[in-house]
Design a protein around this motif. Structure first.
Motif, PDB file in Angstrom:
ATOM      1  N   UNK A 122       0.922  -1.071   0.023  1.00 46.05           N
ATOM      2  CA  UNK A 122       0.043   0.023   0.026  1.00 46.05           C
ATOM      3  C   UNK A 122       0.814   1.194   0.017  1.00 46.05           C
ATOM      4  N   UNK A 123       1.972   1.262   0.954  1.00 42.09           N
ATOM      5  CA  UNK A 123       2.807   2.539   1.011  1.00 42.09           C
ATOM      6  C   UNK A 123       3.600   2.824  -0.531  1.00 42.09           C
ATOM      7  N   UNK A 124       4.095   1.491  -0.982  1.00 52.29           N
ATOM      8  CA  UNK A 124       4.712   1.580  -2.396  1.00 52.29           C
ATOM      9  C   UNK A 124       3.834   1.903  -3.291  1.00 52.29           C
ATOM     10  N   UNK A 125       2.621   1.497  -3.481  1.00 52.28           N
ATOM     11  CA  UNK A 125       1.617   2.227  -4.452  1.00 52.28           C
ATOM     12  C   UNK A 125       1.558   3.515  -4.256  1.00 52.28           C
ATOM     13  N   UNK A 126       1.231   3.998  -3.075  1.00 50.14           N
ATOM     14  CA  UNK A 126       0.770   5.334  -2.726  1.00 50.14           C
ATOM     15  C   UNK A 126       1.994   6.271  -3.079  1.00 50.14           C
ATOM     16  N   UNK A 127       3.162   5.906  -2.789  1.00 50.32           N
ATOM     17  CA  UNK A 127       4.356   6.535  -3.120  1.00 50.32           C
ATOM     18  C   UNK A 127       4.596   6.831  -4.579  1.00 50.32           C
ATOM     19  N   UNK A 128       4.401   5.861  -5.480  1.00 49.98           N
ATOM     20  CA  UNK A 128       4.405   5.633  -6.786  1.00 49.98           C
ATOM     21  C   UNK A 128       3.372   6.455  -7.417  1.00 49.98           C
ATOM     22  N   UNK A 129       2.071   6.490  -7.065  1.00 49.90           N
ATOM     23  CA  UNK A 129       0.928   7.138  -7.886  1.00 49.90           C
ATOM     24  C   UNK A 129       1.085   8.556  -7.230  1.00 49.90           C
ATOM     25  N   UNK A 130       1.375   8.969  -6.348  1.00 51.21           N
ATOM     26  CA  UNK A 130       1.240  10.275  -5.603  1.00 51.21           C
ATOM     27  C   UNK A 130      -0.194  10.431  -5.062  1.00 51.21           C
ATOM     28  N   UNK A 131      -0.209  11.628  -4.157  1.00 51.93           N
ATOM     29  CA  UNK A 131      -1.453  11.850  -3.262  1.00 51.93           C
ATOM     30  C   UNK A 131      -2.630  11.821  -4.114  1.00 51.93           C
ATOM     31  N   UNK A 132      -2.827  12.211  -5.259  1.00 56.91           N
ATOM     32  CA  UNK A 132      -4.174  12.486  -6.306  1.00 56.91           C
ATOM     33  C   UNK A 132      -4.704  11.313  -6.609  1.00 56.91           C
ATOM     34  N   UNK A 133      -4.024  10.281  -6.665  1.00 62.34           N
ATOM     35  CA  UNK A 133      -4.682   9.136  -7.092  1.00 62.34           C
ATOM     36  C   UNK A 133      -5.345   8.357  -6.178  1.00 62.34           C
ATOM     37  N   UNK A 134      -6.316   7.620  -6.657  1.00 61.16           N
ATOM     38  CA  UNK A 134      -7.242   6.818  -5.701  1.00 61.16           C
ATOM     39  C   UNK A 134      -6.439   5.655  -5.408  1.00 61.16           C
ATOM     40  N   UNK A 135      -6.613   4.890  -4.226  1.00 59.02           N
ATOM     41  CA  UNK A 135      -5.917   4.070  -3.480  1.00 59.02           C
ATOM     42  C   UNK A 135      -6.010   2.865  -4.527  1.00 59.02           C
ATOM     43  N   UNK A 136      -7.103   2.227  -4.846  1.00 60.19           N
ATOM     44  CA  UNK A 136      -7.062   0.890  -5.836  1.00 60.19           C
ATOM     45  C   UNK A 136      -6.554   1.228  -7.232  1.00 60.19           C
ATOM     46  N   UNK A 137      -6.446   2.351  -7.685  1.00 60.09           N
ATOM     47  CA  UNK A 137      -5.877   2.619  -8.910  1.00 60.09           C
ATOM     48  C   UNK A 137      -4.355   2.572  -8.525  1.00 60.09           C
ATOM     49  N   UNK A 138      -3.774   3.246  -7.598  1.00 56.62           N
ATOM     50  CA  UNK A 138      -2.442   3.101  -7.101  1.00 56.62           C
ATOM     51  C   UNK A 138      -2.155   1.644  -7.181  1.00 56.62           C
TER      52      UNK A 138
END
Length: 187
Positions: A122-138
């Motif tokens: 979850x942390x890796x996904x959010x770091x790569x996606x950035x704060x504006x992306x939905x968690x599921x998409x990330x």
């Protein structure tokens, strides 16, 4: 003379990593692990309790090392992260093998291990996606990156069929970077 229990534990983990990566949980032999580590097989049970607990300790250590030492650990650019992941697994093929054996033979994790891994991803996904992306998409994007970056290492025979032979590693790495750039262009 006092026994060096940390050194014994380290030797057991190293020997077990090789054994489990080669043979899986069910095919691994405690006798071979002990012989390779240069210890009595009862030390395995004394340090880890069971072969299953030793497997969990080996996999946990391998995952921790990957999280700590993977060159892409601090990257926020998905394409660079994919290239670093590709490079890491090319240099450390045992981790994928251990995870594949786990999926084939265990198909379950302790709640603690499952929670640790979920938090990491979850942390890796959010770091790569950035704060504006939905968690599921990330998480889906991270999943795609990991699939692209590890497939050739995990399934080399299938990869050679797709590419009509063993792909050039550097060319494949560059194509993965381009694919991830396209995958994440709309983020």
């Amino acid at each position: 003379m006092a026994r060096d229990t940390q050194e014994t534990r380290r030797r057991l983990l190293n020997a077990a990593r090789d054994e489990f990566a080669e043979h899986g949980l069910e095919g691994a032999r405690v006798d071979r692990i002990a012989r390779t580590a240069g210890v009595n097989k009862e030390r395995i049970y004394g340090h880890f309790g069971s072969k299953e607990q030793l497997f969990e300790a080996v996999l946990s250590a391998a995952l921790t090392e990957a999280a700590e030492f993977k060159p892409g650990a601090g990257l926020t650019d998905p394409a660079s992260y994919a290239a670093a992941t590709f490079d890491f697994h090319r240099s450390n093929p045992q981790l994928i093998r251990l995870m594949m054996w786990e999926s084939l033979q265990r198909q379950r994790l302790s709640p603690e291990a499952a929670g640790r891994r979920a938090r990491f991803y979850i942390e890796e996904a959010q770091r790569l996606a950035g704060p504006d992306m939905d968690s599921e998409d990330a998480r889906f994007i991270l999943y795609g990156i990991l699939a692209l970056a590890t497939w050739a290492h995990a399934l080399p025979v299938a990869s050679s069929m797709v590419f009509g032979g063993t792909p050039d590693s550097q060319d494949l790495r560059e194509r993965i970077e381009k694919a991830v750039t396209a995958l994440t262009a709309s983020r």
